[in-house]
Motif scaffolding. Structure first.
Motif, PDB file in Angstrom:
ATOM      1  N   ILE A  12       0.814  -1.221   0.000  1.00 55.11           N
ATOM      2  CA  ILE A  12       0.000   0.000   0.000  1.00 55.11           C
ATOM      3  C   ILE A  12       0.850   1.275   0.000  1.00 55.11           C
ATOM      4  CG2 ILE A  12      -2.058  -1.046   1.004  1.00 55.11           C
ATOM      5  CD1 ILE A  12      -1.170   0.298   3.705  1.00 55.11           C
ATOM      6  N   HIS A  46      -4.039  -6.152   3.478  1.00 57.37           N
ATOM      7  CA  HIS A  46      -4.555  -5.006   2.722  1.00 57.37           C
ATOM      8  C   HIS A  46      -5.075  -5.405   1.339  1.00 57.37           C
ATOM      9  CE1 HIS A  46      -3.217  -2.098   5.669  1.00 57.37           C
ATOM     10  NE2 HIS A  46      -2.024  -2.660   5.670  1.00 57.37           N
ATOM     11  N   THR A  47      -5.218  -6.695   1.101  1.00 61.08           N
ATOM     12  CA  THR A  47      -5.636  -7.182  -0.218  1.00 61.08           C
ATOM     13  C   THR A  47      -6.874  -6.440  -0.713  1.00 61.08           C
ATOM     14  OG1 THR A  47      -4.666  -9.351   0.184  1.00 61.08           O
ATOM     15  CG2 THR A  47      -6.384  -9.234  -1.491  1.00 61.08           C
ATOM     16  N   GLY A  48      -6.788  -5.970  -1.948  1.00 59.93           N
ATOM     17  CA  GLY A  48      -7.903  -5.279  -2.588  1.00 59.93           C
ATOM     18  C   GLY A  48      -7.938  -3.784  -2.347  1.00 59.93           C
ATOM     19  N   GLU A  49      -7.121  -3.280  -1.434  1.00 59.47           N
ATOM     20  CA  GLU A  49      -7.125  -1.847  -1.113  1.00 59.47           C
ATOM     21  C   GLU A  49      -6.272  -1.056  -2.105  1.00 59.47           C
ATOM     22  OE1 GLU A  49      -5.952  -1.021   2.922  1.00 59.47           O
ATOM     23  OE2 GLU A  49      -7.225  -2.629   3.710  1.00 59.47           O
ATOM     24  N   LEU A  50      -6.639   0.212  -2.274  1.00 61.32           N
ATOM     25  CA  LEU A  50      -5.796   1.151  -3.007  1.00 61.32           C
ATOM     26  C   LEU A  50      -4.575   1.489  -2.156  1.00 61.32           C
ATOM     27  CD1 LEU A  50      -8.467   3.628  -4.399  1.00 61.32           C
ATOM     28  CD2 LEU A  50      -6.891   2.254  -5.778  1.00 61.32           C
ATOM     29  N   THR A  67      -3.079   3.528  -8.856  1.00 63.29           N
ATOM     30  CA  THR A  67      -4.403   2.911  -8.850  1.00 63.29           C
ATOM     31  C   THR A  67      -4.352   1.407  -8.583  1.00 63.29           C
ATOM     32  OG1 THR A  67      -4.315   2.590 -11.240  1.00 63.29           O
ATOM     33  CG2 THR A  67      -5.332   4.632 -10.436  1.00 63.29           C
ATOM     34  N   HIS A  68      -3.168   0.879  -8.342  1.00 61.91           N
ATOM     35  CA  HIS A  68      -2.986  -0.551  -8.100  1.00 61.91           C
ATOM     36  C   HIS A  68      -3.800  -0.990  -6.879  1.00 61.91           C
ATOM     37  CE1 HIS A  68      -0.847  -4.381  -7.780  1.00 61.91           C
ATOM     38  NE2 HIS A  68      -0.756  -4.140  -6.493  1.00 61.91           N
ATOM     39  N   ARG A  69      -4.347  -2.171  -6.923  1.00 63.95           N
ATOM     40  CA  ARG A  69      -5.041  -2.775  -5.780  1.00 63.95           C
ATOM     41  C   ARG A  69      -4.104  -3.791  -5.139  1.00 63.95           C
ATOM     42  NH1 ARG A  69      -9.962  -0.537  -4.082  1.00 63.95           N
ATOM     43  NH2 ARG A  69     -10.783   0.568  -5.878  1.00 63.95           N
ATOM     44  N   ARG A  71      -2.246  -6.766  -3.354  1.00 69.33           N
ATOM     45  CA  ARG A  71      -2.342  -8.225  -3.399  1.00 69.33           C
ATOM     46  C   ARG A  71      -1.123  -8.819  -2.715  1.00 69.33           C
ATOM     47  NH1 ARG A  71       0.669 -11.310  -6.885  1.00 69.33           N
ATOM     48  NH2 ARG A  71       1.827 -10.306  -8.563  1.00 69.33           N
TER      49      ARG A  71
END
Length: 155
Positions: A12, A46-50, A67-69, A71
């Motif tokens: 993140i 934090h998976t899926g978070e900006l 803008t990466h999510r 993983r």
């Protein structure tokens, strides 16, 4: 075509910033067909978070769109990437333990190996618990490291 995966703890702050910086440089230089870039974390929380909002703001001021999510890195990433670039020694140890073979472990690099203007640093510090200056320092270091990676690759 080279495939590069940037890795930090939560995916993140540092690694998505490196991902965004490298994507930006690649677009500017017209190298889009030569490099595939992604990022991941060793921690799945934090998976899926900006990316962290503070990192997005600091990066945006420099023209980077993060803008990466988030993983988590997976063992399969060793087959999908030529270089796995980690931000600190803890990341290195965690990713190294995940490597399916010694040959795969040779794909792991520390970002510090590519610094040209930050020779005194042995890692990219995690800005998560720092103030605005911490995010700016990390962006400076990642810009330096990404340029160093491109030099290493001959681009």
């Amino acid at each position: 075509m080279k495939r590069i995966l940037f890795v930090c703890l939560g995916n993140i702050c540092r690694s998505p910033a490196a991902d965004g910086i490298m994507q930006h440089i690649v677009r500017q230089r017209g190298l889009g067909g030569d490099l595939v870039i992604d990022s991941a974390g060793t921690y799945a929380g934090h998976t899926g978070e900006l990316p962290d909002a503070r990192m997005r703001r600091a990066a945006s001021r420099r023209g980077y769109d993060l803008t990466h999510r988030a993983r988590q890195i997976r063992e399969e990433d060793f087959a999908g990437f030529d270089m796995i670039v980690v931000m600190d020694d803890m990341n290195y140890e965690n990713v190294h333990r995940l490597a399916p073979s010694r040959e795969d472990a040779r794909k792991i690099f520390r970002m510090r190996e590519f610094f040209r203007r930050h020779p005194g640093w042995s890692y990219v510090p995690d800005p998560y618990y720092e103030g605005a200056e911490g995010f700016e320092l990390v962006l400076d270091m990642l810009e330096d490291g990404c340029e160093g990676i491109l030099e290493y690759l001959g681009n």
